[in-house]
Write an enzyme that holds these catalytic residues in place. Sequence first.
Site, PDB file in Angstrom:
ATOM      1  N   ASN A 284       0.468  -1.143   0.139  1.00  0.00           N
ATOM      2  CA  ASN A 284       0.346  -0.144   0.029  1.00  0.00           C
ATOM      3  C   ASN A 284       0.755   1.024  -0.259  1.00  0.00           C
ATOM      4  OD1 ASN A 284      -1.839   2.130   0.454  1.00  0.00           O
ATOM      5  ND2 ASN A 284      -2.620   1.350   2.947  1.00  0.00           N
ATOM      6  N   TRP A 285       1.109   1.821  -1.218  1.00  0.00           N
ATOM      7  CA  TRP A 285       2.298   2.801  -0.787  1.00  0.00           C
ATOM      8  C   TRP A 285       1.411   4.330  -0.791  1.00  0.00           C
ATOM      9  CZ3 TRP A 285       4.236   2.627  -6.898  1.00  0.00           C
ATOM     10  CH2 TRP A 285       4.759   0.936  -6.830  1.00  0.00           C
TER      11      TRP A 285
ATOM     12  N   HIS B   6      -9.983   0.948   5.096  1.00  0.00           N
ATOM     13  CA  HIS B   6      -8.408   0.995   5.412  1.00  0.00           C
ATOM     14  C   HIS B   6      -8.601   1.937   6.027  1.00  0.00           C
ATOM     15  CE1 HIS B   6      -4.465   2.667   6.468  1.00  0.00           C
ATOM     16  NE2 HIS B   6      -4.018   1.576   6.172  1.00  0.00           N
TER      17      HIS B   6
ATOM     18  N   GLU C 170      -7.195   4.799   7.935  1.00  0.00           N
ATOM     19  CA  GLU C 170      -7.022   6.101   7.553  1.00  0.00           C
ATOM     20  C   GLU C 170      -8.470   6.160   7.211  1.00  0.00           C
ATOM     21  OE1 GLU C 170      -3.689   5.619   5.222  1.00  0.00           O
ATOM     22  OE2 GLU C 170      -2.017   4.883   7.301  1.00  0.00           O
TER      23      GLU C 170
ATOM     24  N   GLY D 212       2.236   2.602  10.460  1.00  0.00           N
ATOM     25  CA  GLY D 212       2.595   3.266  10.081  1.00  0.00           C
ATOM     26  C   GLY D 212       4.205   3.704  12.006  1.00  0.00           C
TER      27      GLY D 212
ATOM     28  N   GLY E  18       2.779  -1.365   4.619  1.00  0.00           N
ATOM     29  CA  GLY E  18       2.467   0.350   3.963  1.00  0.00           C
ATOM     30  C   GLY E  18       4.625   0.486   3.367  1.00  0.00           C
ATOM     31  N   GLY E  19       4.568   1.176   4.899  1.00  0.00           N
ATOM     32  CA  GLY E  19       5.759   1.982   5.183  1.00  0.00           C
ATOM     33  C   GLY E  19       7.006   0.841   3.873  1.00  0.00           C
TER      34      GLY E  19
END
Length: 254
Positions: A10-11, A96, A98, A174, A235-236
Amino acid sequence: MTRQPMVAGNWKMNKLTGPAVELAAAVKRGVGTRTDVQVVLCPPFTALKVVAEVVARSPIRLGAQNMHWEAEGAFTGEISAAMLRDVGCEFVILGHSERRAGFQESDALVNRKVCAALQAGLTPIVCVGETLAEREAGQTWTVVTRQVRASLAELKPEQLRRTVIAYEPVWAIGTGRTATPAQAQEVQALIRAVLGELGDGATAQAIRILYGGSVKPANARDLFRQPDIDGGLIGGASLDAAAFLEIIGAACRE
Ligand code: PEP
């Protein structure tokens, strides 16, 4: 039941088209022809088309990070499932944390998107997970069960089988704070039990449940060794080709 492991990157809101092409090309070189792990790249909307061109004729699949639930119409700024299919997407991340936190996405809204994605032939990667306050209040099971039930409401067993779940404790996303393999396994086993109630035992066994939340090369293998963890939503670490490739390597079932 052998479920093909999956690692999805997931960019988020990162990478202009040039760097997106470079990152996708580096991942493609590293993945080569391997199909023991299903690799999915989820760039931002603006980079979908160029990344699709890079990963064409490779085992890497393309996913988006969000979509609207309606097929078309006056929804300024939104993107439909058909538009995602049109640029080569086969997957879409939905619900998600976020988006749930920052864009007020409720379980009911996530459910509308899941239904629309399936209808359009996309595989939804449905995210669920508790906040730190919920975990500390002993509400993890209640929250996650509610999210799974409501986000997947009304799905037929055949549609459930085409769905991927990502357990992502919000406190681990994150933050560098990962759930321990035992903590993640405990919740993921619960999710599989809920899936069994929504569908049936065989359906629940067929559905892939990913873990997401500060997965790194150093912790991936221990997480992916758990019986109900079928890979990761990253993610990261997915923004770094070498780290992402190491995580992919950790997902293969020896
Ligand atoms: C995510 O956003 O889905 C995620 C898991 O992020 P990170 O790996 O950076 O915690």
